[in-house]
Write a protein that holds these residues in place. Structure first.
Motif, PDB file in Angstrom:
ATOM      1  N   ASP A  45       0.995  -1.220  -0.057  1.00  0.00           N
ATOM      2  CA  ASP A  45       0.080   0.261   0.085  1.00  0.00           C
ATOM      3  C   ASP A  45       0.898   1.258   0.021  1.00  0.00           C
ATOM      4  OD1 ASP A  45      -3.321   0.308   0.728  1.00  0.00           O
ATOM      5  OD2 ASP A  45      -2.163   2.190   0.488  1.00  0.00           O
ATOM      6  N   GLN A  46       0.359   2.220  -0.703  1.00  0.00           N
ATOM      7  CA  GLN A  46       1.235   3.425  -0.583  1.00  0.00           C
ATOM      8  C   GLN A  46       1.005   4.371   0.332  1.00  0.00           C
ATOM      9  OE1 GLN A  46      -0.639   5.293  -4.455  1.00  0.00           O
ATOM     10  NE2 GLN A  46      -2.736   5.281  -3.254  1.00  0.00           N
ATOM     11  N   ASP A  47       0.158   4.129   1.370  1.00  0.00           N
ATOM     12  CA  ASP A  47       0.276   5.006   2.676  1.00  0.00           C
ATOM     13  C   ASP A  47       0.049   4.079   3.769  1.00  0.00           C
ATOM     14  OD1 ASP A  47      -2.848   4.473   3.294  1.00  0.00           O
ATOM     15  OD2 ASP A  47      -3.201   5.839   1.614  1.00  0.00           O
ATOM     16  N   GLN A  57     -13.937   3.229   6.115  1.00  0.00           N
ATOM     17  CA  GLN A  57     -14.794   4.243   5.321  1.00  0.00           C
ATOM     18  C   GLN A  57     -16.263   4.514   5.855  1.00  0.00           C
ATOM     19  OE1 GLN A  57     -14.225   3.219   1.180  1.00  0.00           O
ATOM     20  NE2 GLN A  57     -12.126   4.679   1.295  1.00  0.00           N
ATOM     21  N   PRO A  58     -16.997   3.429   6.189  1.00  0.00           N
ATOM     22  CA  PRO A  58     -18.194   3.455   6.546  1.00  0.00           C
ATOM     23  C   PRO A  58     -18.372   4.382   7.731  1.00  0.00           C
ATOM     24  CG  PRO A  58     -17.807   1.268   6.034  1.00  0.00           C
ATOM     25  CD  PRO A  58     -16.342   1.705   5.863  1.00  0.00           C
ATOM     26  N   ARG A  95      -1.934   1.400   9.301  1.00  0.00           N
ATOM     27  CA  ARG A  95      -2.274   0.389   8.299  1.00  0.00           C
ATOM     28  C   ARG A  95      -1.349  -1.039   8.747  1.00  0.00           C
ATOM     29  NH1 ARG A  95      -5.087   0.650   4.020  1.00  0.00           N
ATOM     30  NH2 ARG A  95      -4.536   2.592   3.431  1.00  0.00           N
ATOM     31  N   GLY A 133       4.814   1.059  -0.149  1.00  0.00           N
ATOM     32  CA  GLY A 133       5.302   1.723  -1.419  1.00  0.00           C
ATOM     33  C   GLY A 133       4.132   1.655  -2.509  1.00  0.00           C
ATOM     34  N   ARG A 134       4.482   2.694  -3.455  1.00  0.00           N
ATOM     35  CA  ARG A 134       3.489   2.778  -4.316  1.00  0.00           C
ATOM     36  C   ARG A 134       3.807   1.778  -5.760  1.00  0.00           C
ATOM     37  NH1 ARG A 134      -0.051   5.878  -6.420  1.00  0.00           N
ATOM     38  NH2 ARG A 134       0.042   6.768  -8.659  1.00  0.00           N
ATOM     39  N   ILE A 135       2.718   1.168  -6.001  1.00  0.00           N
ATOM     40  CA  ILE A 135       2.823   0.266  -7.286  1.00  0.00           C
ATOM     41  C   ILE A 135       3.055   1.146  -8.653  1.00  0.00           C
ATOM     42  CG2 ILE A 135       1.859  -1.649  -8.763  1.00  0.00           C
ATOM     43  CD1 ILE A 135       0.719  -2.711  -6.098  1.00  0.00           C
ATOM     44  N   ALA A 137      -6.637  -4.580  -5.654  1.00  0.00           N
ATOM     45  CA  ALA A 137      -7.786  -3.801  -4.928  1.00  0.00           C
ATOM     46  C   ALA A 137      -7.243  -2.658  -4.460  1.00  0.00           C
ATOM     47  CB  ALA A 137      -8.069  -4.379  -3.543  1.00  0.00           C
ATOM     48  N   THR A 138      -7.355  -1.743  -5.763  1.00  0.00           N
ATOM     49  CA  THR A 138      -6.833  -0.196  -5.456  1.00  0.00           C
ATOM     50  C   THR A 138      -7.993   0.744  -5.162  1.00  0.00           C
ATOM     51  OG1 THR A 138      -7.021  -0.113  -7.822  1.00  0.00           O
ATOM     52  CG2 THR A 138      -4.809  -0.569  -7.156  1.00  0.00           C
ATOM     53  N   GLY A 139      -9.084   0.399  -5.050  1.00  0.00           N
ATOM     54  CA  GLY A 139     -10.294   1.236  -4.445  1.00  0.00           C
ATOM     55  C   GLY A 139     -10.564   2.274  -5.518  1.00  0.00           C
TER      56      GLY A 139
HETATM   57  C1  LIG Z   1     -18.767   7.049   3.116  1.00  0.00           C
HETATM   58  C2  LIG Z   1     -18.538   5.671   2.851  1.00  0.00           C
HETATM   59  C3  LIG Z   1     -19.476   4.791   3.610  1.00  0.00           C
HETATM   60  C4  LIG Z   1     -19.287   3.425   3.005  1.00  0.00           C
HETATM   61  N1  LIG Z   1     -19.884   2.581   3.798  1.00  0.00           N
HETATM   62  C5  LIG Z   1     -20.045   1.093   3.349  1.00  0.00           C
HETATM   63  C6  LIG Z   1     -20.784   0.263   4.218  1.00  0.00           C
HETATM   64  O1  LIG Z   1     -21.446   0.145   4.919  1.00  0.00           O
HETATM   65  N2  LIG Z   1     -20.492  -1.125   3.728  1.00  0.00           N
HETATM   66  C7  LIG Z   1     -19.522  -1.525   2.838  1.00  0.00           C
HETATM   67  O2  LIG Z   1     -19.606  -2.920   2.572  1.00  0.00           O
HETATM   68  N3  LIG Z   1     -18.973  -0.507   2.126  1.00  0.00           N
HETATM   69  C8  LIG Z   1     -19.150   0.699   2.686  1.00  0.00           C
HETATM   70  N4  LIG Z   1     -18.409   1.418   1.670  1.00  0.00           N
HETATM   71  C9  LIG Z   1     -17.263   1.041   0.723  1.00  0.00           C
HETATM   72  C10 LIG Z   1     -16.301   0.387   1.217  1.00  0.00           C
HETATM   73  O3  LIG Z   1     -15.389   1.147   2.379  1.00  0.00           O
HETATM   74  C11 LIG Z   1     -15.036   0.221  -0.045  1.00  0.00           C
HETATM   75  O4  LIG Z   1     -15.850  -0.399  -0.869  1.00  0.00           O
HETATM   76  C12 LIG Z   1     -14.114  -0.612   0.595  1.00  0.00           C
HETATM   77  O5  LIG Z   1     -13.293   0.296   1.205  1.00  0.00           O
HETATM   78  C13 LIG Z   1     -13.122  -0.726  -0.778  1.00  0.00           C
HETATM   79  O6  LIG Z   1     -12.058  -1.468  -0.392  1.00  0.00           O
HETATM   80  P1  LIG Z   1     -10.981  -1.443  -1.347  1.00  0.00           P
HETATM   81  O7  LIG Z   1      -9.787  -2.337  -0.940  1.00  0.00           O
HETATM   82  O8  LIG Z   1     -11.431  -2.011  -2.729  1.00  0.00           O
HETATM   83  O9  LIG Z   1     -10.385  -0.088  -1.630  1.00  0.00           O
HETATM   84  P2  LIG Z   1      -9.802   0.730  -0.452  1.00  0.00           P
HETATM   85  O10 LIG Z   1      -9.975   0.572   0.743  1.00  0.00           O
HETATM   86  O11 LIG Z   1      -9.866   2.286  -1.107  1.00  0.00           O
HETATM   87  O12 LIG Z   1      -8.203   0.179  -0.655  1.00  0.00           O
HETATM   88  C14 LIG Z   1      -7.386   0.634  -1.756  1.00  0.00           C
HETATM   89  C15 LIG Z   1      -5.955   0.813  -1.280  1.00  0.00           C
HETATM   90  O13 LIG Z   1      -5.251   0.749  -2.375  1.00  0.00           O
HETATM   91  C16 LIG Z   1      -3.919   1.458  -2.145  1.00  0.00           C
HETATM   92  N5  LIG Z   1      -3.557   1.899  -3.535  1.00  0.00           N
HETATM   93  C17 LIG Z   1      -4.251   2.502  -4.717  1.00  0.00           C
HETATM   94  N6  LIG Z   1      -3.189   2.468  -5.635  1.00  0.00           N
HETATM   95  C18 LIG Z   1      -2.095   1.935  -5.310  1.00  0.00           C
HETATM   96  C19 LIG Z   1      -0.790   1.972  -5.941  1.00  0.00           C
HETATM   97  N7  LIG Z   1      -0.692   2.366  -6.994  1.00  0.00           N
HETATM   98  N8  LIG Z   1       0.160   1.494  -5.203  1.00  0.00           N
HETATM   99  C20 LIG Z   1       0.019   1.267  -3.586  1.00  0.00           C
HETATM  100  N9  LIG Z   1      -1.226   1.018  -3.186  1.00  0.00           N
HETATM  101  C21 LIG Z   1      -2.213   1.905  -3.706  1.00  0.00           C
HETATM  102  C22 LIG Z   1      -4.799   3.063  -1.709  1.00  0.00           C
HETATM  103  O14 LIG Z   1      -3.903   3.462  -0.936  1.00  0.00           O
HETATM  104  C23 LIG Z   1      -5.883   2.019  -0.610  1.00  0.00           C
HETATM  105  O15 LIG Z   1      -5.423   2.087   0.506  1.00  0.00           O
HETATM  106  C24 LIG Z   1     -18.307   3.094   2.100  1.00  0.00           C
HETATM  107  C25 LIG Z   1     -17.497   3.967   1.609  1.00  0.00           C
HETATM  108  C26 LIG Z   1     -17.594   5.138   1.759  1.00  0.00           C
HETATM  109  C27 LIG Z   1     -16.692   6.216   1.261  1.00  0.00           C
END
Ligand SMILES: Cc1cc2nc3c(=O)[nH]c(=O)nc-3n(C[C@H](O)[C@H](O)[C@H](O)COP(=O)(O)OP(=O)(O)OC[C@H]3O[C@@H](n4cnc5c(N)ncnc54)[C@H](O)[C@@H]3O)c2cc1C
Length: 173
Positions: A28-30, A36-37, A56, A69-71, A97-99
């Motif tokens: 992860d880059q941070d 988030q919820p 983290r 680190g950043r991918i 899983a870059t969100g």
């Molecule tokens: C206000 C709010 C309320 C929510 N409520 C709910 C809920 O009630 N129930 C539910 O199921 N979901 C909820 N969600 C959604 C849920 O939080 C997200 O779906 C979930 O966090 C996504 O997970 P993820 O791992 O895909 O992405 P993220 O949690 O965003 O993680 C992605 C990670 O990838 C890293 N990254 C990205 N690019 C790079 C790179 N190039 N190199 C290194 N690292 C990188 C980022 O730094 C980040 O830490 C909510 C979201 C929000 C904003």
């Protein structure tokens, strides 16, 4: 994957991980994890930044390697992930899983006059915290007691509303 499936797989791989036959790395880059919820409750003063964030790498199991680190790129032909600092990690299985990244500028008109003043999102800690300040002041709409009908008993914060509504069903729209 459901929570039950995740638990099942965790149990399945645990002996192999402990024996060193399977290795898991998280990149992860941070180093600040945001729950988030929990951001939904920050504007209402129920949660604070401290409550919704964690360091983290401390959330990662000791048998899992955390790489800060950043991918930069993934070369699937080499089964290799390259980081911005030129280091590389080989993989057998890669899970991406870059969100998402909040880009309000991409919604036409949204970031014009009044953005983050009389209108705001709450998708980041910074935005949710700024919105809390606004709601606390009833500043969002610039309204005071005299702007409402006589029957109004008083203005309460959304946090107080939550307390009064405890036990009831709250529906977000
Ligand atoms: C206000 C709010 C309320 C929510 N409520 C709910 C809920 O009630 N129930 C539910 O199921 N979901 C909820 N969600 C959604 C849920 O939080 C997200 O779906 C979930 O966090 C996504 O997970 P993820 O791992 O895909 O992405 P993220 O949690 O965003 O993680 C992605 C990670 O990838 C890293 N990254 C990205 N690019 C790079 C790179 N190039 N190199 C290194 N690292 C990188 C980022 O730094 C980040 O830490 C909510 C979201 C929000 C904003």
């Amino acid at each position: 994957m459901t929570r039950a499936e995740t638990s099942k797989r965790s149990r399945l791989y645990a002996p192999s991980i402990r024996a060193g036959r399977t290795r898991i790395s998280i990149v992860d880059q941070d180093d600040e994890h945001v729950y988030q919820p929990g951001l939904l409750f920050v504007p209402f003063g129920i949660y604070s930044r401290e409550k919704v964030t964690r360091v983290r790498h401390r959330q990662v199991h000791r048998d899992v390697t955390y790489v800060y680190g950043r991918i930069h790129r993934v070369v699937t032909a080499e089964n290799r992930v390259y980081l911005s600092d030129q280091s590389a990690i080989d993989y057998d299985v890669l899970i991406v899983a870059t969100g998402t990244r909040v880009v309000p500028e991409e919604t036409e008109g949204l970031t014009g006059a009044g953005w983050r003043e009389s209108m705001s999102d709450f998708y980041t800690v910074e935005a949710a915290t700024a919105l809390r300040e606004k709601l606390a002041l009833v500043d969002m709409f610039g309204l005071a007691r005299d702007d409402f009908i006589e029957e109004l008993e008083g203005i309460i914060t959304v946090g107080e509303f939550y307390q009064l509504a405890a036990g009831g069903q709250i529906i977000f729209t």
